[in-house]
Write a protein that holds these residues in place. Structure first.
Motif, short mmCIF file in Angstrom:
data_model
loop_
_atom_site.label_atom_id
_atom_site.label_comp_id
_atom_site.label_asym_id
_atom_site.label_seq_id
_atom_site.Cartn_x
_atom_site.Cartn_y
_atom_site.Cartn_z
N ASP A 31 0.87 -1.18 0.00
CA ASP A 31 0.00 0.00 0.00
C ASP A 31 0.91 1.23 0.00
O ASP A 31 1.76 1.37 0.87
N PRO A 32 0.72 2.14 -0.99
CA PRO A 32 1.64 3.29 -1.06
C PRO A 32 1.53 4.21 0.15
O PRO A 32 2.48 4.92 0.49
N ALA A 33 0.36 4.21 0.82
CA ALA A 33 0.18 5.12 1.95
C ALA A 33 0.82 4.59 3.23
O ALA A 33 1.38 5.35 4.01
N THR A 34 0.76 3.27 3.43
CA THR A 34 1.21 2.70 4.70
C THR A 34 2.46 1.84 4.59
O THR A 34 3.05 1.48 5.61
N ASN A 35 2.85 1.47 3.38
CA ASN A 35 3.96 0.54 3.13
C ASN A 35 3.65 -0.89 3.59
O ASN A 35 4.53 -1.75 3.62
N GLU A 36 2.40 -1.15 3.98
CA GLU A 36 2.04 -2.51 4.41
C GLU A 36 1.96 -3.44 3.20
O GLU A 36 1.45 -3.04 2.14
N VAL A 37 2.42 -4.67 3.39
CA VAL A 37 2.36 -5.65 2.30
C VAL A 37 0.90 -6.02 2.00
O VAL A 37 0.14 -6.36 2.91
N VAL A 38 0.54 -5.94 0.71
CA VAL A 38 -0.78 -6.44 0.29
C VAL A 38 -0.63 -7.61 -0.67
O VAL A 38 -1.60 -8.28 -1.00
N GLY A 39 0.60 -7.87 -1.12
CA GLY A 39 0.81 -8.97 -2.05
C GLY A 39 2.28 -9.21 -2.31
O GLY A 39 3.15 -8.59 -1.68
N SER A 40 2.52 -10.09 -3.25
CA SER A 40 3.91 -10.47 -3.55
C SER A 40 3.99 -10.92 -5.00
O SER A 40 3.00 -11.43 -5.55
N ILE A 41 5.16 -10.73 -5.60
CA ILE A 41 5.37 -11.19 -6.99
C ILE A 41 6.83 -11.60 -7.14
O ILE A 41 7.71 -10.98 -6.55
N GLY A 42 7.04 -12.67 -7.88
CA GLY A 42 8.42 -13.14 -8.02
C GLY A 42 8.54 -14.11 -9.17
O GLY A 42 7.59 -14.33 -9.93
N ILE A 43 9.73 -14.68 -9.29
CA ILE A 43 10.01 -15.61 -10.39
C ILE A 43 10.64 -16.90 -9.88
O ILE A 43 11.21 -16.94 -8.79
N LYS A 44 10.51 -17.92 -10.72
CA LYS A 44 11.30 -19.13 -10.57
C LYS A 44 12.14 -19.24 -11.84
O LYS A 44 11.62 -19.00 -12.95
N THR A 45 13.41 -19.61 -11.70
CA THR A 45 14.25 -19.77 -12.88
C THR A 45 14.08 -21.19 -13.41
O THR A 45 13.61 -22.09 -12.71
N LYS A 46 14.46 -21.36 -14.65
CA LYS A 46 14.43 -22.68 -15.28
C LYS A 46 15.86 -23.07 -15.63
O LYS A 46 16.78 -22.27 -15.44
N GLU A 47 16.04 -24.25 -16.15
CA GLU A 47 17.40 -24.74 -16.35
C GLU A 47 17.66 -25.11 -17.80
O GLU A 47 16.75 -25.16 -18.62
N ASP A 48 18.94 -25.39 -18.06
CA ASP A 48 19.39 -25.95 -19.33
C ASP A 48 18.95 -25.03 -20.47
O ASP A 48 19.16 -23.82 -20.40
N VAL A 49 18.30 -25.56 -21.48
CA VAL A 49 17.95 -24.72 -22.64
C VAL A 49 16.86 -23.70 -22.32
O VAL A 49 16.61 -22.79 -23.11
N GLU A 50 16.23 -23.83 -21.14
CA GLU A 50 15.18 -22.85 -20.76
C GLU A 50 15.73 -21.79 -19.80
O GLU A 50 14.98 -21.08 -19.13
#
Ligand SMILES: CC(C)(COP(=O)(O)OP(=O)(O)OC[C@H]1O[C@@H](n2cnc3c(N)ncnc32)[C@H](O)[C@@H]1OP(=O)(O)O)[C@@H](O)C(=O)NCCC(=O)NCCS
Length: 206
Positions: free
Chosen positions: A93-112
């Motif tokens: 939340d831009p007003a309070t800095n409280e977490v409302v969610g999350s976003i991230g990645i997983k990496t893949k291997e080899d040719v991916e």
């Protein structure tokens, strides 16, 4: 969407204050996770509704220990070869800095190696306000900027998760196919819908 404050490496935060934003948007800010986020993450994630379309890696019930464990993982994860960029971010939340969610990645291997899989959640009280659409669109653009060799982002969506489909389609992702009966959770068998976004498709989004 504004990437004017996009940074790979925000300056280190004071131990008792939240790290500065990596992306500042109109409905939310995205910043690195901090141990002080644990109670907000636990409150947000401790719900069967939240867990329904998530893998077993997302525990249910979700304890404060689970939140601290996740904070450890998210703060230490790096893409091989890019030690200076912290790719897992919390949505606040831009007003309070409280977490409302999350976003991230997983990496893949080899040719991916140059494909990342993205994952995200928003707390139930904040659903339907366009927060994830805004966050995901900016985050994908930021990922392509931060990781110049990455060609493609993908998302695996459990059958029936229409809210997530809507987010992805509004961010330019294309439904590429269905892994039939690929998932089983608590005895229920379901399809997994595969969505993909190429670098050039992301660049076409405004
Ligand atoms: C999926 C999720 C991230 C969406 O976040 P959000 O901030 O609510 O998303 P947005 O508000 O940007 O967009 C969601 C859209 O889906 C719509 N929607 C919600 N439920 C829906 C349904 N059952 N069928 C069709 N559309 C639906 C919303 O109305 C909204 O569209 P609108 O803006 O036209 O009204 C959130 O529901 C969530 O965290 N779910 C639990 C975890 C999860 O499923 N993560 C994704 C795993 S792939």
């Amino acid at each position: 969407m504004s990437l004017t404050e996009a940074t790979a490496n925000p300056p280190p935060s004071q131990e008792n204050s939240f790290p500065p934003p990596v992306l500042t948007l109109s409905k939310c800010i995205l910043r690195p996770i901090h141990p002080m986020d644990a109670p907000a993450i636990q409150r947000a994630c401790n719900s069967p509704v939240m867990a329904k379309y998530m893998s077993y890696r997302f525990p249910s019930p979700y304890t404060i220990e689970d939140a601290h464990r996740w904070i450890g993982i998210a703060s230490s994860f790096r893409v091989p070869g890019s030690p200076d960029i912290l790719p897992s971010l919390v949505i606040c939340d831009p007003a309070t800095n409280e977490v409302v969610g999350s976003i991230g990645i997983k990496t893949k291997e080899d040719v991916e190696e140059f494909s990342f899989e993205i994952g995200y959640w928003i707390r139930e009280a904040s659903w339907g306000k366009g927060i994830m659409t805004e966050a995901c669109r900016a985050y994908c653009k930021w990922l392509f900027e931060m990781y110049p060799k990455v060609n493609r982002l993908e998302a695996d969506v459990f059958e029936g998760n229409y809210a997530s489909v809507k987010v992805l389609e509004r961010c330019g992702f294309v439904h590429e196919g269905t892994k039939r009966k690929a998932g089983t959770k608590h005895g229920r068998v379901f399809d997994i819908w595969v969505y993909g976004l190429l670098r050039e498709e992301c660049e076409l989004l405004n």
